[in-house]
Write a protein that holds these residues in place. Structure first.
Motif, short mmCIF file in Angstrom:
data_model
loop_
_atom_site.label_atom_id
_atom_site.label_comp_id
_atom_site.label_asym_id
_atom_site.label_seq_id
_atom_site.Cartn_x
_atom_site.Cartn_y
_atom_site.Cartn_z
N ALA A 196 0.70 -1.25 0.13
CA ALA A 196 0.03 -0.03 -0.12
C ALA A 196 0.86 1.25 -0.15
N PRO A 197 1.87 1.26 0.89
CA PRO A 197 2.75 2.78 0.85
C PRO A 197 3.45 2.76 -0.54
N LEU A 198 3.87 1.86 -1.45
CA LEU A 198 4.14 1.96 -2.58
C LEU A 198 3.38 2.38 -3.67
N LEU A 199 2.11 2.05 -3.40
CA LEU A 199 0.96 2.47 -4.32
C LEU A 199 0.46 3.73 -4.03
N ASN A 200 0.72 4.21 -2.95
CA ASN A 200 0.41 5.63 -2.63
C ASN A 200 1.21 6.54 -3.29
N ILE A 201 2.60 6.06 -3.30
CA ILE A 201 3.31 7.14 -4.18
C ILE A 201 3.32 7.07 -5.53
N VAL A 202 3.11 5.89 -6.11
CA VAL A 202 2.80 5.28 -7.69
C VAL A 202 1.87 5.95 -8.06
N ASN A 203 0.64 5.98 -7.42
CA ASN A 203 -0.63 6.41 -8.06
C ASN A 203 -0.78 7.85 -7.59
N ALA A 204 -0.04 8.54 -7.00
CA ALA A 204 -0.23 9.86 -6.59
C ALA A 204 -0.27 10.64 -8.00
N LYS A 205 -1.36 11.55 -8.20
CA LYS A 205 -1.45 12.22 -9.25
C LYS A 205 -0.32 13.52 -9.86
N ALA A 206 0.32 13.85 -8.52
CA ALA A 206 1.20 14.97 -8.70
C ALA A 206 2.29 14.79 -7.53
N PRO A 207 3.59 15.26 -7.68
CA PRO A 207 4.30 15.16 -6.69
C PRO A 207 4.15 15.70 -5.33
#
Length: 598
Positions: A196-207
């Protein structure tokens, strides 16, 4: 790593503390001690300076977050660390602990145990498993994004760390591949959803939507607007070009390679050289040489005592059914659960302030460092424990409120905030003249103290209802049951379902907490053993002091002595209380005047 290594080192050091010294021989002994002290100090000072350069520690005068690179964790570096620590152990073998001064005898016992644990971890190549059910390197490293930066120099160092993230992630993934190849992984069943923490970064719409942007949200007013804009733009660019791709690579590897090929067995003893490995974790986390079977029996015995107390408290609450029915009632009745995250946080704050009103009756020395109450970050909360505390912070998990019982909150707060972790750690950090390696955390001491604080809450009048008292007893049972469950899983062939059932039948923990906790024990062998064994050592030492000192026993002096010592192996703690008794129960802060106990 032989299991007797720690015991032998501690026994040698501590047996010398109370040996009588002939008056005529005292000057000669003092000269010999000074020489031995100098040799020992040279060893640990050199190793510490090396450790700091390795990014494995930091100097007190060096802010932790201003470094311009992340730690090296590749196999070559790990082999060099093993060689270094093995060399340190050989040097320590050349010094007789009995020749050291009393202060350095304590330092020697702590340092020897610490280096021995480092050597064991490197020999078993624990760095090849930088992920478990509780945490992972990609979550742990994010702490650098959550700490405030003070000036442009620190921001530039932070940008360099962002640029270094792909190299760091790549080395960690290589380590995981090596562990995977030899079957050294967490059990597959404990890894579900841990991406989940990996997904939160990968799926973030913007930095700007990632945790790594946090330092740029509020920047110091001492920096010009132009400089802030320039650094912020660089941060956005690096999050997009370095951070997100590193997380995407880790996510793909974790999902496509690591989890599908992770081991399906549970026991640590099924790992390569598993029996020796599990015993090394017992030594590390309990600072004793107890066997898994001995610890299992202690757990069963203590659970029987706690269940008897639980039955009595259930009667006081006026409940008419049996214990299983009472546990079901506690898990399901809405009166015992907060309706909003804010309610849970405010209740935790209220309990913390209740302790403040009682603190001077039980502690002579109060730490200067205060703590904030903060919710667990949402990217970690689903699989995070109920709370954690430390210097300056008490993290409260507000995810899944029906799993966060209010009747357990007083015990939880005493454990994690004050007088537990957020109190004990600052006291240790405020001690003067202590070598920097003494500031490292020793689980048996730290968790033992925090669990002891839960029991202390009864004396302090912190539990206002039978339900809150039962919450404390349930937490005691939770930690005692860990002795049964951890050893059951890792040495006695228990299944995951068997461990879950044991916690369900013996504690009031919610099903969600039971699932996350059992997975934590499965993937983190030995750590769960530290709590109850540590508490037992403190309680045993207190009873010994009370019996020996009688009316001279001062609870504040006892607590100050335990806390002033800092995190140490349990044999060192017991020896210090023997000295406390021999000295007539004096406080280590005897020069500080304070009113008499009420």
């Amino acid at each position: 790593m032989k299991q007797t290594l720690l015991a032998a080192a501690l026994s040698l050091a501590l047996s010398a503390q109370f040996a009588p010294v002939d008056a005529l021989a005292a000057p000669v002994a003092a000269k010999a001690a000074a020489k031995a002290d100098a040799r020992f100090q040279a060893i640990y000072k050199a190793e510490w300076q090396w450790r700091v350069k390795q990014r494995l520690a930091w100097d007190e005068d060096e802010p932790r977050d201003v470094r311009d690179a992340l730690p090296k964790v590749d196999a070559r570096t790990q082999a060099a660390r093993l060689a270094m620590w093995e060399g340190v152990l050989r040097q320590l073998d050349g010094i007789r602990a009995a020749d050291l001064s009393r202060a350095e005898q304590i330092n020697h016992a702590v340092y020897r145990a610490q280096i021995a644990a480092f050597v064991a971890a490197q020999r078993f190549r624990e760095y090849e498993q930088p992920v478990n059910a509780d945490s992972a390197f990609w979550s742990d490293i994010a702490y650098i994004a959550r700490r405030p930066l003070k000036n442009a120099e620190e921001y530039r160092a932070y940008l360099a760390q962002l640029a270094d993230l792909p190299r760091y992630f790549g080395e960690e993934l290589d380590n995981m591949r090596a562990g995977l190849a030899r079957g050294f992984t967490p059990p597959q069943v404990t890894l579900a959803g841990r991406d989940a923490p990996l997904l939160n970064i990968v799926n973030a719409k913007a930095p700007e939507d990632t945790v790594w942007y946090t330092p740029f949200k509020e920047m110091p007013a001492t920096m010009s607007m132009d400089e802030q804009a320039r650094l912020r733009a660089q941060g956005i660019a690096l999050i997009g070009s370095a951070v997100k791709p590193a997380y995407a690579q880790a996510l793909q590897f974790f999902r496509d390679e690591y989890v599908p090929k992770a081991r399906t067995t549970l026991a640590a003893e099924r790992l390569p050289d598993g029996k020796a490995y599990y015993q090394s974790k017992i030594v590390e986390y309990t600072t004793t040489d107890l066997t898994a079977q001995q610890i299992h029996q202690i757990g069963l015995s203590e659970m029987a005592k706690i269940r008897a107390d639980m039955q009595q408290t259930m009667v006081k609450a006026g409940f008419k059914g049996d214990l299983p029915a009472f546990l079901a009632f506690l898990r399901s009745d809405p009166q015992f659960y907060a309706k909003t995250p804010e309610e849970l946080l405010m209740r935790a704050a209220w309990i913390s302030k209740k302790f403040d009103g009682k603190a001077d009756q039980y502690f002579g020395y109060l730490p200067r460092r205060r703590f904030a109450i903060v919710p667990v970050p949402p990217d970690q909360a689903p699989y995070y424990t109920s709370a954690r505390g430390g210097p300056g912070i008490y993290l409260v998990n507000t995810y899944n409120l029906p799993a966060r019982a209010l009747y357990s909150l007083p015990a939880l707060t005493l454990h994690e905030s004050a007088p537990g972790h957020a109190f004990q750690m600052p006291v240790a950090l405020e001690q003067q003249g202590v070598p920097p390696f003494r500031r490292a955390y020793i689980s048996a001491y730290g968790e033992g103290w925090a669990l002891y604080c839960e029991r202390l809450g009864s004396e302090m009048g912190m539990y206002e209802t039978p339900y809150e008292t039962f919450g404390m007893l349930s937490y005691q049972a939770w930690r005692a049951s860990r002795l049964v469950v951890d050893t059951g899983i890792h040495a006695l062939g228990w299944t995951r379902e068997q461990a879950q059932a044991y916690l369900h039948d013996n504690t009031a923990l919610s099903d969600h907490e039971i699932e996350t906790e059992v997975d934590r024990y499965i993937s983190w062998p030995g750590q769960a053993l530290s709590y109850y064994l540590g508490e037992m050592a403190i309680v045993e030492s207190r009873r010994k002091a009370e019996a020996a000192l009688g009316d001279r026993f001062d609870i504040r002096a006892f607590h100050d002595t335990v806390l002033q010592l800092g995190a140490v192996p349990l044999p060192v703690l017991k020896a210090r209380i023997d000295t406390f008794i021999a000295d007539g129960g004096k406080s280590p802060y005897e020069d500080v005047k304070r009113p008499a106990s009420k």
